[in-house]
Design a protein around this motif. Structure first.
Motif, PDB file in Angstrom:
ATOM      1  N   VAL A  73     -25.752 -52.293  97.752  1.00  0.00           N
ATOM      2  CA  VAL A  73     -25.029 -53.107  96.773  1.00  0.00           C
ATOM      3  C   VAL A  73     -25.955 -54.220  96.308  1.00  0.00           C
ATOM      4  O   VAL A  73     -26.944 -54.534  96.976  1.00  0.00           O
ATOM      5  CB  VAL A  73     -23.731 -53.720  97.358  1.00  0.00           C
ATOM      6  CG1 VAL A  73     -22.728 -52.644  97.737  1.00  0.00           C
ATOM      7  CG2 VAL A  73     -24.011 -54.619  98.532  1.00  0.00           C
ATOM      8  N   GLU A  77     -21.988 -58.490  95.203  1.00  0.00           N
ATOM      9  CA  GLU A  77     -21.135 -57.293  95.258  1.00  0.00           C
ATOM     10  C   GLU A  77     -20.582 -57.020  96.657  1.00  0.00           C
ATOM     11  O   GLU A  77     -19.898 -56.032  96.867  1.00  0.00           O
ATOM     12  CB  GLU A  77     -21.917 -56.065  94.781  1.00  0.00           C
ATOM     13  CG  GLU A  77     -22.319 -56.128  93.330  1.00  0.00           C
ATOM     14  CD  GLU A  77     -23.179 -54.950  92.899  1.00  0.00           C
ATOM     15  OE1 GLU A  77     -23.447 -54.046  93.721  1.00  0.00           O
ATOM     16  OE2 GLU A  77     -23.596 -54.935  91.734  1.00  0.00           O
ATOM     17  N   VAL A  78     -20.868 -57.886  97.602  1.00  0.00           N
ATOM     18  CA  VAL A  78     -20.361 -57.696  98.972  1.00  0.00           C
ATOM     19  C   VAL A  78     -18.876 -58.048  98.975  1.00  0.00           C
ATOM     20  O   VAL A  78     -18.481 -59.110  98.515  1.00  0.00           O
ATOM     21  CB  VAL A  78     -21.125 -58.591  99.970  1.00  0.00           C
ATOM     22  CG1 VAL A  78     -20.522 -58.488 101.362  1.00  0.00           C
ATOM     23  CG2 VAL A  78     -22.599 -58.226  99.990  1.00  0.00           C
ATOM     24  N   LEU A  82     -16.916 -53.724 102.829  1.00  0.00           N
ATOM     25  CA  LEU A  82     -18.261 -53.174 103.035  1.00  0.00           C
ATOM     26  C   LEU A  82     -18.619 -53.050 104.518  1.00  0.00           C
ATOM     27  O   LEU A  82     -19.133 -52.017 104.948  1.00  0.00           O
ATOM     28  CB  LEU A  82     -19.304 -54.011 102.289  1.00  0.00           C
ATOM     29  CG  LEU A  82     -20.730 -53.484 102.324  1.00  0.00           C
ATOM     30  CD1 LEU A  82     -20.823 -52.085 101.710  1.00  0.00           C
ATOM     31  CD2 LEU A  82     -21.664 -54.446 101.594  1.00  0.00           C
ATOM     32  N   GLY A 138     -23.203 -45.466  95.157  1.00  0.00           N
ATOM     33  CA  GLY A 138     -22.814 -46.261  93.987  1.00  0.00           C
ATOM     34  C   GLY A 138     -23.887 -46.289  92.913  1.00  0.00           C
ATOM     35  O   GLY A 138     -24.086 -47.318  92.273  1.00  0.00           O
ATOM     36  N   ARG A 140     -27.082 -46.167  93.376  1.00  0.00           N
ATOM     37  CA  ARG A 140     -28.315 -46.776  93.888  1.00  0.00           C
ATOM     38  C   ARG A 140     -28.941 -45.865  94.943  1.00  0.00           C
ATOM     39  O   ARG A 140     -28.223 -45.185  95.665  1.00  0.00           O
ATOM     40  CB  ARG A 140     -28.007 -48.126  94.557  1.00  0.00           C
ATOM     41  CG  ARG A 140     -27.443 -49.175  93.623  1.00  0.00           C
ATOM     42  CD  ARG A 140     -26.952 -50.369  94.450  1.00  0.00           C
ATOM     43  NE  ARG A 140     -26.594 -51.489  93.623  1.00  0.00           N
ATOM     44  CZ  ARG A 140     -27.442 -52.469  93.310  1.00  0.00           C
ATOM     45  NH1 ARG A 140     -28.657 -52.477  93.780  1.00  0.00           N
ATOM     46  NH2 ARG A 140     -27.045 -53.453  92.540  1.00  0.00           N
TER      47      ARG A 140
END
Length: 159
Positions: A73, A77-78, A82, A138, A140
């Motif tokens: 992430v 975005e945490v 998570l 996601g 990535r």
């Protein structure tokens, strides 16, 4: 152009009235339109996989019980899910002792969020690094590596 349907599966998080969380599989059929081969840009996946393979060979020479996951992430975005989701996903490799998420202020987006997973056994950590390195999460490409246990125990979690 041909139109196909692809079966897409994902996990959906559910919380009951008692506050217990569980996950259910959700499947959807998604329409996909095929395009001509000459319209497709070259896939970067193969060079990435080759790079991951050579890096893995080097990393496996000095494994530890602590795995560092990066580029899962970006900064900011945490969320609250998570850490438990990472622990649950990594438990398929073996017993997870601890998961720590550390965000480096001012770092490059792909380096900013560092997720540390401590396993009970080094063999579990090896399985996790091999399986998670180069995996897409996601959109990535995940970078997995071993992290020094002494630094982890002292919470020296920077680069």
């Amino acid at each position: 152009n041909v139109l196909l349907e692809v079966l897409y599966s994902r996990r959906q998080r559910n919380t009951n009235g008692d506050g217990e969380t569980n996950y259910t599989a959700v499947e959807q059929r998604l329409p996909v339109q095929l395009i001509a081969v000459e319209d497709v840009p070259p896939s970067p996946a193969e060079p990435v996989r080759e790079q991951v393979d050579s890096t893995l060979t080097e990393m496996l020479k000095n494994p530890t019980k602590v795995v560092l996951l990066m580029n899962m992430v970006g900064p900011g975005e945490v969320d609250d899910d998570l850490q438990p989701e990472t622990a649950e996903e990594c438990s398929k490799y073996g017993e997870v002792a601890k998961v720590i998420i550390y965000e480096l202020p001012g770092a490059l987006p792909e380096d900013a969020v560092r997720i540390f997973v401590e396993f009970a056994r080094v063999e579990s950590a090896i399985k996790a690094v091999v399986d998670l390195s180069g995996r897409y999460f996601g959109g990535r490409v995940v970078r997995a590596s071993f992290f020094e246990e002494a630094r982890f125990k002292k919470f020296d979690l920077g680069p």
